[in-house]
Design an enzyme around this catalytic site. Structure first.
Site, PDB file in Angstrom:
ATOM      1  N   LYS A 176       0.802  -1.464  -0.121  1.00 47.64           N
ATOM      2  CA  LYS A 176       0.090   0.280  -0.513  1.00 47.64           C
ATOM      3  C   LYS A 176       0.579   0.568  -0.075  1.00 47.64           C
ATOM      4  O   LYS A 176       1.676   1.382   1.125  1.00 47.64           O
ATOM      5  CB  LYS A 176      -0.717   0.392   1.061  1.00 47.64           C
ATOM      6  CG  LYS A 176      -1.928  -0.981   1.590  1.00 47.64           C
ATOM      7  CD  LYS A 176      -2.065  -1.126   2.628  1.00 47.64           C
ATOM      8  CE  LYS A 176      -1.198  -1.436   3.619  1.00 47.64           C
ATOM      9  NZ  LYS A 176      -2.147  -1.417   5.237  1.00 47.64           N
ATOM     10  N   THR A 207      -6.475   9.497   9.546  1.00 45.26           N
ATOM     11  CA  THR A 207      -6.076   8.414   8.359  1.00 45.26           C
ATOM     12  C   THR A 207      -6.484   7.018   9.452  1.00 45.26           C
ATOM     13  O   THR A 207      -5.734   6.277   9.473  1.00 45.26           O
ATOM     14  CB  THR A 207      -4.905   8.382   7.877  1.00 45.26           C
ATOM     15  OG1 THR A 207      -3.916   8.662   8.403  1.00 45.26           O
ATOM     16  CG2 THR A 207      -5.550   9.163   6.730  1.00 45.26           C
ATOM     17  N   GLY A 209      -6.781   3.825  11.438  1.00 45.05           N
ATOM     18  CA  GLY A 209      -7.391   2.801  11.576  1.00 45.05           C
ATOM     19  C   GLY A 209      -7.575   2.540  10.035  1.00 45.05           C
ATOM     20  O   GLY A 209      -8.374   1.850   9.481  1.00 45.05           O
ATOM     21  N   THR A 210      -6.859   3.507   8.896  1.00 46.30           N
ATOM     22  CA  THR A 210      -7.294   2.606   6.874  1.00 46.30           C
ATOM     23  C   THR A 210      -6.663   1.794   7.030  1.00 46.30           C
ATOM     24  O   THR A 210      -7.342   0.904   5.489  1.00 46.30           O
ATOM     25  CB  THR A 210      -6.365   3.874   6.326  1.00 46.30           C
ATOM     26  OG1 THR A 210      -4.988   3.818   6.911  1.00 46.30           O
ATOM     27  CG2 THR A 210      -7.066   5.262   6.333  1.00 46.30           C
ATOM     28  N   GLY A 211      -5.504   1.004   7.704  1.00 49.09           N
ATOM     29  CA  GLY A 211      -5.131   0.119   7.036  1.00 49.09           C
ATOM     30  C   GLY A 211      -6.236  -1.553   7.637  1.00 49.09           C
ATOM     31  O   GLY A 211      -6.323  -2.386   7.166  1.00 49.09           O
ATOM     32  N   CYS A 212      -6.512  -0.962   9.361  1.00 48.22           N
ATOM     33  CA  CYS A 212      -7.467  -1.887   9.358  1.00 48.22           C
ATOM     34  C   CYS A 212      -8.403  -2.055   8.256  1.00 48.22           C
ATOM     35  O   CYS A 212      -9.410  -3.404   8.350  1.00 48.22           O
ATOM     36  CB  CYS A 212      -7.946  -1.632  10.399  1.00 48.22           C
ATOM     37  SG  CYS A 212      -6.943  -1.020  11.761  1.00 48.22           S
TER      38      CYS A 212
HETATM   39  N1  LIG Z   1      -4.553  10.852   2.352  1.00 50.91           N
HETATM   40  C1  LIG Z   1      -4.623   9.815   1.515  1.00 50.91           C
HETATM   41  N2  LIG Z   1      -6.317   9.320   0.491  1.00 50.91           N
HETATM   42  C2  LIG Z   1      -6.448   8.628   0.427  1.00 50.91           C
HETATM   43  N3  LIG Z   1      -5.549   6.956   0.139  1.00 50.91           N
HETATM   44  C3  LIG Z   1      -5.028   7.336   1.230  1.00 50.91           C
HETATM   45  C4  LIG Z   1      -4.559   7.995   1.966  1.00 50.91           C
HETATM   46  N4  LIG Z   1      -3.589   7.375   2.646  1.00 50.91           N
HETATM   47  C5  LIG Z   1      -3.566   6.315   2.587  1.00 50.91           C
HETATM   48  N5  LIG Z   1      -4.576   5.586   1.749  1.00 50.91           N
HETATM   49  C6  LIG Z   1      -5.383   5.096   0.758  1.00 50.91           C
HETATM   50  O1  LIG Z   1      -5.282   4.257   2.128  1.00 50.91           O
HETATM   51  C7  LIG Z   1      -5.589   2.597   2.490  1.00 50.91           C
HETATM   52  C8  LIG Z   1      -4.711   2.022   3.455  1.00 50.91           C
HETATM   53  O2  LIG Z   1      -3.346   2.340   3.513  1.00 50.91           O
HETATM   54  P1  LIG Z   1      -1.311   2.948   4.013  1.00 50.91           P
HETATM   55  O3  LIG Z   1      -0.940   2.609   3.389  1.00 50.91           O
HETATM   56  O4  LIG Z   1      -2.679   4.169   5.021  1.00 50.91           O
HETATM   57  O5  LIG Z   1      -2.326   2.032   5.543  1.00 50.91           O
HETATM   58  P2  LIG Z   1      -1.467   1.685   6.863  1.00 50.91           P
HETATM   59  O6  LIG Z   1      -0.168   2.513   7.741  1.00 50.91           O
HETATM   60  O7  LIG Z   1      -1.266   0.114   7.558  1.00 50.91           O
HETATM   61  O8  LIG Z   1      -3.121   2.021   7.542  1.00 50.91           O
HETATM   62  P3  LIG Z   1      -2.398   2.309   9.604  1.00 50.91           P
HETATM   63  O9  LIG Z   1      -2.434   3.719   9.772  1.00 50.91           O
HETATM   64  O10 LIG Z   1      -4.190   1.962  10.272  1.00 50.91           O
HETATM   65  O11 LIG Z   1      -1.670   1.724  10.319  1.00 50.91           O
HETATM   66  C9  LIG Z   1      -4.567   2.118   0.680  1.00 50.91           C
HETATM   67  O12 LIG Z   1      -5.421   2.089   0.187  1.00 50.91           O
HETATM   68  C10 LIG Z   1      -4.079   3.924   1.156  1.00 50.91           C
HETATM   69  O13 LIG Z   1      -3.288   4.349  -0.542  1.00 50.91           O
HETATM   70  C1  LIG Z   2      -5.292  -2.670  17.846  1.00 49.18           C
HETATM   71  C2  LIG Z   2      -4.379  -1.765  17.139  1.00 49.18           C
HETATM   72  N1  LIG Z   2      -4.329  -2.354  16.040  1.00 49.18           N
HETATM   73  C3  LIG Z   2      -4.047  -2.087  14.693  1.00 49.18           C
HETATM   74  C4  LIG Z   2      -3.601  -0.395  14.799  1.00 49.18           C
HETATM   75  C5  LIG Z   2      -3.440  -0.222  13.743  1.00 49.18           C
HETATM   76  O1  LIG Z   2      -3.446   1.528  12.637  1.00 49.18           O
HETATM   77  C6  LIG Z   2      -4.040   0.394  15.977  1.00 49.18           C
HETATM   78  N2  LIG Z   2      -3.808   1.936  16.286  1.00 49.18           N
HETATM   79  N3  LIG Z   2      -4.698  -0.301  16.768  1.00 49.18           N
END
Ligand SMILES: Nc1ncnc2c1ncn2[C@@H]1O[C@H](COP(=O)(O)OP(=O)(O)OP(=O)(O)O)[C@@H](O)[C@H]1O
Ligand SMILES: Cc1ncc(CO)c(N)n1
Length: 268
Positions: A176, A207, A209-212
């Site tokens: 990602k 952003t 929790g986007t990954g979750c």
């Molecule tokens: N500002 C943004 N605008 C549009 N899409 C975004 C943005 N930031 C992240 N994304 C998208 O959101 C999704 C999650 O990606 P990201 O790389 O942020 O995950 P992450 O770092 O695992 O998340 P977390 O912050 O929950 O740990 C991906 O599809 C990424 O391309």
């Molecule tokens: C419990 C938990 N899992 C994943 C993330 C990553 O966003 C977080 N902040 N908290």
């Protein structure tokens, strides 16, 4: 018999509702799955960061898994925060018995920068759990850890996705691009084809929790029988809308909006 799709998440909590188990269950609900959860750690956190963590004993994680697995079908499942090797060992043993797609969000560090898993557990995750996955969804720092190589460009991302499948045994890898600048590009390599998913970058700090949310949406679609590339495409749409309409809640990185798509439908 009922034909509802059952999705399971194995992860830590977020009492402020934006990440972890809470994001997963909200996403499952929005995407019309029956959501279930195994809690690994109780995390005191909010939009500003992590304040405290309490790990559940491995026996309790094992018992929660037994409760679900002995009673209810699992059509797809995901793992998020698994803080230490002991927990990983128990979870590995149990999930090896589940014949359903496995989505791994290789959670290491929260959006706020706080570490969520032990340093030595990172290698265990890579060596022992990654080969069990149907898909792993690393962000750039996580993909860098897995491959041991820095990622600066789109080509680096594609190489990492390829390597995570061929050298580390993941079923598929979705690298990602949220942490790069420019368009929000993700690459999915499924062992045959490199798929690209692109969305415009949304100018927001919300952003958390986007990954979750993204990996939970993939899990939800897979539980309903959607093929992998289509499941990722639909999940990318879901997470993009959730970021676009994220909530400016709290004083740090606000949470994504899990009912953004529904709000769109209502307004159209
Ligand atoms: N500002 C943004 N605008 C549009 N899409 C975004 C943005 N930031 C992240 N994304 C998208 O959101 C999704 C999650 O990606 P990201 O790389 O942020 O995950 P992450 O770092 O695992 O998340 P977390 O912050 O929950 O740990 C991906 O599809 C990424 O391309
Ligand atoms: C419990 C938990 N899992 C994943 C993330 C990553 O966003 C977080 N902040 N908290």
């Amino acid at each position: 018999m009922t034909n509802v799709s059952c999705a399971l998440t194995i992860a830590g909590t977020d009492p402020s509702g934006g990440a972890g188990i809470h994001a997963d269950l909200k996403t499952f609900q929005e995407l019309k799955c029956y959501g279930m959860s195994i809690i690994t750690s109780v995390v005191a956190q909010n939009t500003t960061g992590v304040q405290a963590v309490h790990h559940l004993p491995k026996e309790m994680i094992s018992q929660q898994l037994d409760s679900v697995l002995s009673d209810i079908p699992v059509h797809a499942f995901k793992t998020g925060m698994i803080a230490n090797i002991e927990m990983m060992q128990v979870i590995k043993q149990k999930i090896e018995t589940i014949s359903a797609p496995y989505v791994m969000d290789p959670v290491m560090v929260a959006t706020s920068g706080d570490a969520l898993i032990d340093v030595e557990a990172r290698s265990y995750l890579r060596e022992h759990l990654l080969p069990l996955t149907s898909i792993v969804t690393p962000n750039i720092p996580e993909a860098e850890f897995i491959t041991g190589k820095p990622i600066h460009t789109i080509t680096d991302m594609q190489d990492a996705a390829n390597e995570i499948v061929h050298n580390y045994g993941a079923g598929a890898a979705l690298v990602k691009g949220g942490h790069l600048s420019g368009e929000a590009i993700d690459f999915l390599y499924d062992g045959e084809t490199m798929h690209t998913f692109t969305a415009k970058r949304i100018d927001t700090k919300n952003t958390h929790g986007t990954g979750c949310t993204y990996s939970a949406a993939i899990t939800a679609y897979l539980s309903q029988g959607t093929p992998l590339p289509k499941a990722v495409e639909k999940a990318k749409y879901f997470v993009t809308k959730a970021i676009e309409r994220s909530f400016a809640l709290g004083s740090g990185n606000g949470p994504t909006n899990h009912f953004a798509i529904r709000m769109n439908e209502v307004e159209q």
